[in-house]
Design a protein around this motif. Structure first.
Motif: not given
Length: 146
Positions: A15, A20-22, A24-26, A29, A70, A102, A105
Motif C-alpha cells: 500500500q 490503492d483506495k480499496d 481496506d476491502n482487500m 477479503n 466504474k 481485489e 473492475h
C-alpha cells in the motif's frame, strides 16, 4: 523470498509503494478468504499475462449499471493514467493460477480493452511461497508506481 531472490512484502508495504483506495476491502477479503493479515510478507509485484487470471471473476452482469460505469471510467483513463495493480492469490493447481482478491473492475476493464498483461501484487500463501516459479515464462518483474 521469491524464486528470483526478491523479498516478499506485506500488504501494508504494498500500500505504501502503490496506494490503492480499496486497500481496506482487500485486507478484509484477504483475511476472510485466506486467514492472512496485513502484516504477512507474502506479496511480490508482477506483470503477468491477463489470460492467467480466473476469467470467472470478470464482471458479467448486464444489470450492474454501477459496476459497468466504474469499468467504463477505468477504461477511459487506463491509456494515459496509471491505475493501481490488482491483488491476486497464486494457486498452482488451477487452470487459471491467479485468483482476484481485489481489483475486479480493473481486471474487467483491462479484459475489455484486450490487454495482454496486467500489473499485480501476487500473494504466495496457498502455494507455499513458490521456491520455484512454474509460471515464470508468463510473468515478469513489475515495478510499483512511484
Amino acid at each position: 523470498m521469491t524464486a528470483e531472490g526478491q523479498p516478499l512484502v506485506s500488504p501494508a508495504s504494498a500500500q505504501q509503494l502503490s496506494p490503492d483506495k480499496d486497500f481496506d476491502n482487500m485486507v478484509d477479503n484477504l483475511y476472510h478468504l485466506y486467514g492472512a493479515g496485513e502484516d504477512e510478507e507474502i506479496w511480490e509485484p508482477k506483470t503477468l499475462s491477463a489470460d492467467l487470471i480466473d476469467p470467472s471473476q470478470l464482471i458479467n452482469d448486464p444489470d450492474d449499471e454501477e459496476g459497468e460505469a466504474k469499468g467504463e471510467a477505468i477504461r477511459g483513463v487506463r491509456a494515459g493514467t496509471w491505475t493501481p495493480p490488482l491483488f491476486l492469490m497464486h494457486h498452482t493447481d488451477n487452470a487459471h493460477p491467479f485468483v482476484l482478491i481485489e481489483g475486479m473492475h480493473r481486471y474487467t476493464a483491462a479484459h475489455h480493452e484486450g490487454a495482454d498483461t496486467i500489473g499485480a501484487w501476487v500473494a504466495h500463501s496457498s502455494c507455499g511461497v513458490a521456491a520455484t516459479d512454474p509460471i515464470g515464462a508468463n510473468t515478469s518483474d513489475w515495478q510499483p508506481h512511484e
